[in-house]
Every structure is written in structure tokens, then in C-alpha cells.
Design an enzyme around this catalytic site. Structure first.
Site, mmCIF file in Angstrom:
data_model
loop_
_atom_site.group_PDB
_atom_site.id
_atom_site.type_symbol
_atom_site.label_atom_id
_atom_site.label_comp_id
_atom_site.label_asym_id
_atom_site.label_seq_id
_atom_site.Cartn_x
_atom_site.Cartn_y
_atom_site.Cartn_z
ATOM 1 N N ALA A 65 6.568 2.788 2.702
ATOM 2 C CA ALA A 65 6.144 1.394 2.575
ATOM 3 C C ALA A 65 6.687 0.859 1.255
ATOM 4 O O ALA A 65 6.949 1.633 0.330
ATOM 5 C CB ALA A 65 4.625 1.332 2.571
ATOM 6 N N GLY A 109 5.673 5.994 5.056
ATOM 7 C CA GLY A 109 5.785 5.217 6.293
ATOM 8 C C GLY A 109 7.093 5.491 7.028
ATOM 9 O O GLY A 109 7.175 5.274 8.243
ATOM 10 N N GLU A 112 6.372 8.500 8.941
ATOM 11 C CA GLU A 112 5.452 8.111 10.018
ATOM 12 C C GLU A 112 6.179 7.346 11.125
ATOM 13 O O GLU A 112 5.852 7.481 12.304
ATOM 14 C CB GLU A 112 4.308 7.282 9.443
ATOM 15 C CG GLU A 112 3.386 8.128 8.557
ATOM 16 C CD GLU A 112 2.359 7.298 7.817
ATOM 17 O OE1 GLU A 112 2.771 6.374 7.076
ATOM 18 O OE2 GLU A 112 1.157 7.549 7.974
ATOM 19 N N GLU A 132 2.022 9.700 -0.272
ATOM 20 C CA GLU A 132 0.997 8.698 -0.574
ATOM 21 C C GLU A 132 -0.017 9.187 -1.595
ATOM 22 O O GLU A 132 -0.521 8.427 -2.420
ATOM 23 C CB GLU A 132 0.266 8.284 0.717
ATOM 24 C CG GLU A 132 1.105 7.503 1.716
ATOM 25 C CD GLU A 132 1.912 8.380 2.659
ATOM 26 O OE1 GLU A 132 2.007 9.613 2.436
ATOM 27 O OE2 GLU A 132 2.461 7.826 3.619
HETATM 28 N N1 COA Z 1 8.957 1.042 -2.295
HETATM 29 C C1 COA Z 1 9.616 0.174 -3.052
HETATM 30 N N2 COA Z 1 10.768 0.448 -3.678
HETATM 31 C C2 COA Z 1 11.270 1.681 -3.494
HETATM 32 C C3 COA Z 1 10.631 2.657 -2.711
HETATM 33 C C4 COA Z 1 9.420 2.291 -2.079
HETATM 34 N N3 COA Z 1 8.772 3.128 -1.284
HETATM 35 N N4 COA Z 1 11.377 3.787 -2.746
HETATM 36 C C5 COA Z 1 12.436 3.526 -3.512
HETATM 37 N N5 COA Z 1 12.383 2.251 -3.979
HETATM 38 C C6 COA Z 1 13.329 1.569 -4.845
HETATM 39 C C7 COA Z 1 13.238 2.023 -6.273
HETATM 40 O O1 COA Z 1 12.171 1.358 -6.928
HETATM 41 C C8 COA Z 1 14.583 1.624 -6.790
HETATM 42 O O2 COA Z 1 14.595 0.235 -7.003
HETATM 43 P P1 COA Z 1 15.197 -0.390 -8.390
HETATM 44 O O3 COA Z 1 16.648 0.045 -8.355
HETATM 45 O O4 COA Z 1 15.006 -1.852 -8.218
HETATM 46 O O5 COA Z 1 14.418 0.247 -9.491
HETATM 47 C C9 COA Z 1 15.500 1.907 -5.610
HETATM 48 O O6 COA Z 1 14.661 1.910 -4.453
HETATM 49 C C10 COA Z 1 16.198 3.243 -5.659
HETATM 50 O O7 COA Z 1 15.217 4.247 -5.840
HETATM 51 P P2 COA Z 1 15.228 5.286 -7.066
HETATM 52 O O8 COA Z 1 13.807 5.698 -7.309
HETATM 53 O O9 COA Z 1 15.986 4.726 -8.211
HETATM 54 O O10 COA Z 1 16.067 6.481 -6.422
HETATM 55 P P3 COA Z 1 15.963 8.024 -6.793
HETATM 56 O O11 COA Z 1 17.091 8.683 -6.084
HETATM 57 O O12 COA Z 1 15.830 8.218 -8.258
HETATM 58 O O13 COA Z 1 14.566 8.517 -6.144
HETATM 59 C C11 COA Z 1 12.914 8.696 -4.395
HETATM 60 C C12 COA Z 1 14.395 8.500 -4.753
HETATM 61 C C13 COA Z 1 12.782 8.542 -2.903
HETATM 62 C C14 COA Z 1 12.474 10.097 -4.814
HETATM 63 C C15 COA Z 1 12.049 7.653 -5.147
HETATM 64 O O14 COA Z 1 12.636 6.375 -4.934
HETATM 65 C C16 COA Z 1 10.621 7.592 -4.681
HETATM 66 O O15 COA Z 1 9.821 8.459 -5.019
HETATM 67 N N6 COA Z 1 10.268 6.550 -3.886
HETATM 68 C C17 COA Z 1 8.926 6.327 -3.456
HETATM 69 C C18 COA Z 1 8.587 7.198 -2.288
HETATM 70 C C19 COA Z 1 7.145 7.008 -1.853
HETATM 71 O O16 COA Z 1 6.213 7.279 -2.586
HETATM 72 N N7 COA Z 1 6.977 6.520 -0.608
HETATM 73 C C20 COA Z 1 5.658 6.372 -0.012
HETATM 74 C C21 COA Z 1 5.099 5.047 -0.257
HETATM 75 S S1 COA Z 1 3.458 4.932 0.388
#
Ligand code: COA
Length: 258
Positions: A65, A109, A112, A132
Site C-alpha cells: 500500500a 498489499g 496480498e 505491515e
Molecule cells: N509506499 C510508498 N512509497 C513507497 C513504498 C510504499 N509501500 N515502497 C517504496 N516506496 C517509494 C520510496 O519511498 C521511494 O520513494 P522516493 O524515491 O520518493 O523516496 C521509492 O519508492 C523507491 O524506494 P526505496 O525505498 O528508495 O527503494 P529501496 O530499494 O531502497 O528499498 C524496499 C526497497 C521495498 C525495501 C523499501 O522501499 C520498502 O521497505 N518499502 C516499503 C515496503 C512496505 O512496508 N510495504 C507494506 C506497506 S503496508
């Protein structure tokens, strides 16, 4: 005009690509709405028999999400978002086979959504998780239910309580994904499977999907009774006559979906 979901028709197969690569295809409200619209459009399109869902950019299927939308959101608002545009229920209720083509992060999500699809094909560089818990919340798109049914309570608990990611090999080992391929083969292999399914009777595919989904909705006796009804219903289709005749005439069937 959809912005975040690109819909492409390739013969009998539709490819829906979630297209926010700069945000790792995170599901914001607009993307959810576009996905639901996409399901609605494809549901009644007789030319489309199988739908493949994937993520753009090569780094993520869907990273969950959109966390930006969580900040400040109240319980009432969140419940309304989840219920009004439940892409997960829309996917589960979609009457045609749905294949998740997973090419990178498949989290929250996103995991999911993949779980709500019928078949999951992943690339070797995919990573899966229900993170989450790291945000102080729990999965709300079916993760606690569909993941548990698919991989068992122990592995589901581990993923949901730890929030830790697993790689594609582990996802395959625990039955979270059907197949794993090198990234460069993912699309060809997924399309090969989609093409094989797309040759079948759409009537029988819909019946089969419902009958299999019933296994999680009904007890065994109810599911077996429902299976007999759905099986019998296939006998009312032209496709059943065509399938049987084609076998007896030693030729390939030409199913019309009637
Ligand atoms: N919601 C909003 N933005 C997200 C996102 C999410 N779930 N997942 C990634 N992004 C965004 C990042 O904020 C970043 O944006 P920015 O460039 O404007 O800062 C961009 O996508 C790239 O992500 P980044 O974190 O820089 O890549 P990474 O390779 O360092 O890390 C992940 C990848 C997937 C490990 C990390 O993005 C992450 O932990 N995301 C969240 C995952 C999560 O918790 N999902 C469940 C949500 S309930």
C-alpha cells in the site's frame, strides 16, 4: 484515462501493468480504483480469457500500500478505503483466471494482491513479505487469511509477525509461488502458461475457478456438492459438446465460451 495501470491486449490474454515504478508500484487510492476499473472492463470482454497482472520497472511487482496515504488517516477512513475499492475481493471474484507475474518486491498489499490471484509466477530476484508489522499495523488485504491457507499457519505467522522478507527460492519452497524463472525468462514462461489456459473453454475455466475457490469457503461436503453442480452445469454449454466432439474426431477443440 488510466494513468497507473496500463492495459494491453495480446490476443486472448490481457496484460495489466501497475505503473508507478518510481514508487515501486505502491498501491495508492487511484491505482486501486484503476485496477478495479480494469477488472470491470475485462470481466465482460469476451475476447479476453486470461489476465496477467505485473508491475512496471523491473524492480517491483508491488511494494505494498502507499504508505504516504497512511499518515494521519483515521480508522474510519481506512476501513472505507479498504471496503470501497477492495482490489483483493475484485481479484478473487473475477471470473477468469488471473496470473500474477512477479518481478521484484512483492510486499504487503502487493503480496496480498498476488495471493488473491489464481497463480503466481515469479522471477528469481523477487522478494516477498508482509512488512505491515514494521509500521505498527497488520495485513488488511487478506494476508492473514489467504497466506495462511496457502503456506500454512506456521510460515504465515513467521512472515506476518517478523515482517521479514523471503526470497523467491523460499517462496517456492513453501508454496507461495507456483514457479520461479530467471528474470529474462519470466514474461515468456508466464505468457506460455497464460496461452495454454486461454485455449480452454471460458465456461469451464469460470466453473473450475469457482469450484477451487469453494475449497476455502465451504466445508468438504458442501464443496463436493457444489463441485457436482458446477460440473453438471458445464454440460449445458456448447463448449462441452465441442470439447467432447473434438476428442472423438481427434482434432483440437475450438471453444467459443458459450
Ligand atoms: N509506499 C510508498 N512509497 C513507497 C513504498 C510504499 N509501500 N515502497 C517504496 N516506496 C517509494 C520510496 O519511498 C521511494 O520513494 P522516493 O524515491 O520518493 O523516496 C521509492 O519508492 C523507491 O524506494 P526505496 O525505498 O528508495 O527503494 P529501496 O530499494 O531502497 O528499498 C524496499 C526497497 C521495498 C525495501 C523499501 O522501499 C520498502 O521497505 N518499502 C516499503 C515496503 C512496505 O512496508 N510495504 C507494506 C506497506 S503496508
Amino acid at each position: 484515462m488510466a494513468e497507473n495501470v496500463i492495459l494491453e491486449r495480446r490476443g486472448r490474454i490481457a496484460l495489466a501493468t501497475i505503473n508507478r515504478p518510481e514508487k515501486l508500484n505502491a498501491l495508492n487510492i487511484q491505482t486501486r480504483a484503476e485496477l478495479v476499473d480494469c477488472f470491470n472492463e475485462l470481466r465482460d470482454d469476451a475476447d479476453i480469457r486470461v489476465v496477467v497482472i505485473t508491475g512496471a520497472g523491473g524492480k517491483a511487482f508491488v511494494a505494498g500500500a502507499d504508505i504516504n496515504e497512511f499518515a494521519g488517516r483515521t480508522a474510519i477512513e481506512q476501513r472505507s478505503v479498504m471496503r470501497a475499492k477492495s482490489i483483493f475481493t475484485a481479484a478473487e471474484d473475477f471470473p477468469k483466471p488471473l496470473i500474477a507475474m512477479i518481478n521484484g518486491f512483492c510486499l504487503g498489499g502487493g503480496c496480498e494482491l498476488a495471493l488473491a490471484c489464481d497463480i503466481r509466477i515469479a522471477s528469481e530476484r523477487s522478494r516477498f513479505g508482509q512488512p505491515e508489522i514494521n509500521l505498527g499495523i497488520i495485513p488488511g488485504g487478506g494476508g492473514t487469511q489467504r497466506l495462511t491457507r496457502l503456506v500454512g499457519e506456521g510460515k504465515a505467522m513467521q512472515m506476518i509477525l517478523s515482517g521479514a522478507m523471503i526470497d523467491a527460492a523460499e517462496a517456492y519452497r513453501i508454496g507461495l509461488v507456483n514457479d520461479v524463472y530467471p528474470a529474462e525468462e519470466l514474461e515468456a514462461k508466464t505468457m506460455e502458461l497464460a496461452s495454454l489456459i486461454a485455449e480452454k473453454s471460458p465456461v469451464a475455466l469460470a466453473m473450475a475457478k469457482t469450484a477451487v475457490k469453494n475449497a476455502a469457503r465451504m466445508n468438504l461436503r458442501e464443496g463436493l456438492d457444489a463441485e457436482i453442480d458446477l460440473f453438471a452445469l458445464c454440460f449445458s454449454s456448447e463448449d462441452k459438446e465441442e470439447g467432447v466432439r473434438a476428442f472423438l474426431e481427434k482434432r483440437k477443440p475450438d471453444f467459443k465460451g458459450r
